[in-house]
Design a protein around this motif. Structure first.
Motif, PDB file in Angstrom:
ATOM      1  N   ILE A   1       0.841  -1.197   0.000  1.00  0.00           N
ATOM      2  CA  ILE A   1       0.000   0.000   0.000  1.00  0.00           C
ATOM      3  C   ILE A   1       0.876   1.247   0.000  1.00  0.00           C
ATOM      4  N   LYS A   2       1.967   1.195   0.783  1.00  0.00           N
ATOM      5  CA  LYS A   2       2.851   2.356   0.833  1.00  0.00           C
ATOM      6  C   LYS A   2       3.488   2.596  -0.528  1.00  0.00           C
TER       7      LYS A   2
ATOM      8  N   PHE B   1       1.067   4.266  -2.762  1.00  0.00           N
ATOM      9  CA  PHE B   1       0.810   5.659  -2.406  1.00  0.00           C
ATOM     10  C   PHE B   1       1.986   6.583  -2.668  1.00  0.00           C
TER      11      PHE B   1
ATOM     12  N   MET C   1      -9.285  -6.043  -1.672  1.00  0.00           N
ATOM     13  CA  MET C   1      -9.438  -4.703  -1.120  1.00  0.00           C
ATOM     14  C   MET C   1      -9.162  -3.655  -2.203  1.00  0.00           C
TER      15      MET C   1
ATOM     16  N   ASP D   1      -9.613  -4.081  -5.271  1.00  0.00           N
ATOM     17  CA  ASP D   1     -10.766  -4.167  -6.164  1.00  0.00           C
ATOM     18  C   ASP D   1     -11.893  -3.277  -5.656  1.00  0.00           C
ATOM     19  N   THR D   2     -12.065  -3.265  -4.328  1.00  0.00           N
ATOM     20  CA  THR D   2     -13.084  -2.407  -3.727  1.00  0.00           C
ATOM     21  C   THR D   2     -12.847  -0.946  -4.085  1.00  0.00           C
ATOM     22  N   PHE D   3     -11.552  -0.569  -4.137  1.00  0.00           N
ATOM     23  CA  PHE D   3     -11.212   0.818  -4.445  1.00  0.00           C
ATOM     24  C   PHE D   3     -10.913   1.016  -5.931  1.00  0.00           C
ATOM     25  N   SER D   4     -11.242   0.034  -6.728  1.00  0.00           N
ATOM     26  CA  SER D   4     -11.036   0.083  -8.188  1.00  0.00           C
ATOM     27  C   SER D   4      -9.588   0.351  -8.600  1.00  0.00           C
ATOM     28  N   ILE D   5      -8.630  -0.206  -7.879  1.00  0.00           N
ATOM     29  CA  ILE D   5      -7.232  -0.091  -8.303  1.00  0.00           C
ATOM     30  C   ILE D   5      -6.596  -1.479  -8.352  1.00  0.00           C
TER      31      ILE D   5
ATOM     32  N   ALA E   1     -18.519  -1.509  -3.058  1.00  0.00           N
ATOM     33  CA  ALA E   1     -17.511  -1.057  -4.017  1.00  0.00           C
ATOM     34  C   ALA E   1     -17.462   0.454  -4.014  1.00  0.00           C
ATOM     35  N   THR E   2     -16.256   0.990  -4.210  1.00  0.00           N
ATOM     36  CA  THR E   2     -16.084   2.432  -4.225  1.00  0.00           C
ATOM     37  C   THR E   2     -14.871   2.720  -5.114  1.00  0.00           C
ATOM     38  N   ASP E   3     -14.403   3.938  -5.122  1.00  0.00           N
ATOM     39  CA  ASP E   3     -13.136   4.201  -5.807  1.00  0.00           C
ATOM     40  C   ASP E   3     -12.325   5.231  -5.032  1.00  0.00           C
ATOM     41  N   MET E   4     -11.098   5.406  -5.458  1.00  0.00           N
ATOM     42  CA  MET E   4     -10.174   6.241  -4.686  1.00  0.00           C
ATOM     43  C   MET E   4     -10.636   7.687  -4.604  1.00  0.00           C
TER      44      MET E   4
ATOM     45  N   PHE F   1     -13.261   7.917  -1.931  1.00  0.00           N
ATOM     46  CA  PHE F   1     -12.606   7.674  -0.637  1.00  0.00           C
ATOM     47  C   PHE F   1     -11.817   8.899  -0.191  1.00  0.00           C
TER      48      PHE F   1
ATOM     49  N   GLU G   1      -4.702   8.933   3.631  1.00  0.00           N
ATOM     50  CA  GLU G   1      -5.242   7.796   2.885  1.00  0.00           C
ATOM     51  C   GLU G   1      -4.429   6.547   3.164  1.00  0.00           C
ATOM     52  N   LEU G   2      -3.122   6.738   3.188  1.00  0.00           N
ATOM     53  CA  LEU G   2      -2.203   5.635   3.500  1.00  0.00           C
ATOM     54  C   LEU G   2      -2.526   5.046   4.868  1.00  0.00           C
TER      55      LEU G   2
ATOM     56  N   MET H   1      -5.926   3.216   4.745  1.00  0.00           N
ATOM     57  CA  MET H   1      -5.875   1.988   3.931  1.00  0.00           C
ATOM     58  C   MET H   1      -5.125   0.894   4.672  1.00  0.00           C
TER      59      MET H   1
ATOM     60  N   TYR I   1     -16.533   2.399   5.033  1.00  0.00           N
ATOM     61  CA  TYR I   1     -15.397   1.770   4.369  1.00  0.00           C
ATOM     62  C   TYR I   1     -14.893   0.551   5.129  1.00  0.00           C
TER      63      TYR I   1
END
Lengths: 139, 335
Positions: free
Chosen positions: A56-57, A60, A95, A97-101, B201-204, B207, B263-264, B267, B296
């Protein structure tokens, strides 16, 4: 300047198990096989050392793609490390996928003898991301 | 299912009897002038309340790193609190010995932040708390696990307002034997099982927009009952971008957020609690900025637990998915 360079060439961070995938990358090197410059490998003792926080880091801090790679299931130097990796990374993918990335993360198994497979996998992922990144850009 | 039909006074008398021993404690709810709060009762029960219409913190938070050393404790808490307790037991944060966990049917709760919540305390019938559900917390409104079917025993409330006690384990049977009454076949319960939720489902962008108010106070982390690491990765600034890294990010992506790294933070925390998150909404309750975090955290954890057909806190026997594996599974995770 930086912007222009990065717009075309993606950067990929790979977490490679030191017993299999990292050895495979060394083998690919000794066989003079080439893989893209944008792929940066991080050597980890075992793929299960990769806390999803690392991934994740990396995403980001600007990586266009991240992969986690280790020994084939059943071949782990630490007996069952990669089974845990599989569960962790599969959940992380869900996870993402949930955020569409979701397409930013990949998991593959490459053994120490599979230098060619390593190059194929890495370049395949690189080209895929590059294509997506440059889609719709004129220059 | 067989259980005992009891009156609220039966429980009070039984617990008073239980508390006569020096080493015995009860963690439950206490009513006072300004609402209902958690309380550990010693030697006698005073102002005891079975139900709590206000949510401030998750009671399992008080139990972290609890090793009872010979004392006997009865927990009379909401299902989400008992579920968090059982997850902590599985993570070796609580010693199960000496603790009897009793979950009580929950009719939802209002936020403790809500200033107008005094009116609710006057209601006699618990199931009348929420004739209109407008005031109820969003988290409770969408909660599908409000039945007292977790832990060692459960106190459930029938459609006709009667109170029932059911044992689920040996300890639960011991608890039941404290109460007077005969075993009988139960009536229909007021709270029934709900259907599975839809995939979240969502997107960045969404979020980032929702958590843009975050000030990184980390109250959500401190108040989360299952986010328990002593050495958190966010102690120190190793995981939060500073100086060079921030400038680098601006050059790479063209923008940055202030304070950096929220966000980091969310997440990473979301992933770390994903398998054990009980969706109690403590994080949202603790947030001074009123960010809808549960949306979330609950959504993501439901999906991640669903992958392994796991549900946090459902039973003491199921292993947490990250701590176990099957040799032949998840073929589509690799590429």
């Amino acid at each position: 300047m930086l912007e222009g360079r990065n717009a075309k060439n993606p950067e990929i961070i790979g977490f490679a198990c030191s017993y299999c995938t990292f050895k495979a990358s060394e083998m690919a090197g000794s066989l003079r096989m080439k893989y893209p410059d944008g792929v940066k490998l991080v050597q980890v003792p075992c793929s299960s050392r990769v806390d999803p926080a690392f991934v994740i880091k990396a995403v980001f801090e600007g990586a266009d793609g991240v992969f986690v790679a280790g020994c084939h299931p059943g071949d782990c130097h630490f007996i069952k490390g990669n089974y845990f990796t599989r569960r962790k990374v599969a959940a992380l993918k869900e996870m993402f996928d949930t955020f569409s990335i979701k397409d930013k993360l990949h998991l593959f198994w490459v053994s120490a003898a599979e230098g060619r497979r390593f190059v194929e996998k890495v370049s395949g992922m690189y080209n895929e991301i590059k294509e997506k990144k440059n889609a719709g850009k004129t220059n | 299912m067989q259980g005992k039909q009891i009156k609220i006074d039966t429980i009070k008398d039984a617990l008073n009897e239980f508390l006569k021993d020096e080493q015995h404690l009860v963690l439950g709810f206490e009513t006072s002038k300004d609402g209902v709060r958690h309380r550990i009762f010693k030697s006698s029960l005073e102002h005891f309340s079975l139900l709590n219409p206000f949510f401030d913190v998750n009671g399992a938070l008080y139990l972290r790193r609890l090793f009872s050393r010979g004392s006997q404790i009865i927990l009379l808490l909401r299902p989400c609190e008992i579920r968090a307790y059982s997850e902590l037991v599985k993570l070796n944060q609580i010693e199960r010995e000496g603790i009897t966990a009793v979950s009580i049917d929950c009719f939802g709760a209002v936020s403790a932040k809500d200033g107008e919540n005094e009116t609710l305390a006057d209601v006699d019938q618990p199931k009348d708390y929420f004739k209109d559900t407008e005031k109820m917390r969003w988290t409770c409104l969408v909660c599908r696990e409000r039945r007292g079917v977790v832990g060692d025993a459960g106190i459930r409330i029938g459609k006709d307002g009667t109170i029932w006690v059911f044992p689920y384990t040996g300890k639960g049977e011991n608890f039941l034997s404290l109460l007077s009454g005969e075993l009988q076949e139960a009536v229909e319960m007021a709270i029934v099982e709900h259907a599975k939720p839809e995939k979240f489902a969502t997107d960045m962008t969404e979020f980032a927009k929702d958590i843009s108010k975050c000030i990184l106070c980390r109250n959500c982390k401190a108040m989360c009952p299952v986010c328990y690491c002593i050495d958190c990765v966010f102690n120190g600034d190793e995981y939060l971008p500073k100086g060079d890294a921030l400038l680098n990010k601006v050059f790479r992506t063209g923008s940055t957020d202030m304070p950096p790294g929220k966000e980091l933070f969310h997440m990473i925390r979301m992933y770390h609690v994903s398998q054990v998150c009980v969706g109690c909404g403590s994080c949202e309750e603790a947030c001074p900025q009123g960010i809808s975090l549960t949306k979330y955290f609950k959504g993501v954890s439901e999906r991640l637990q669903g992958m392994f057909s796991y549900m946090s806190g459902r039973s003491f026997d199921e292993d947490i998915p990250y701590l176990t594996f099957l040799e032949d599974e998840l073929k589509d995770a690799e590429d």
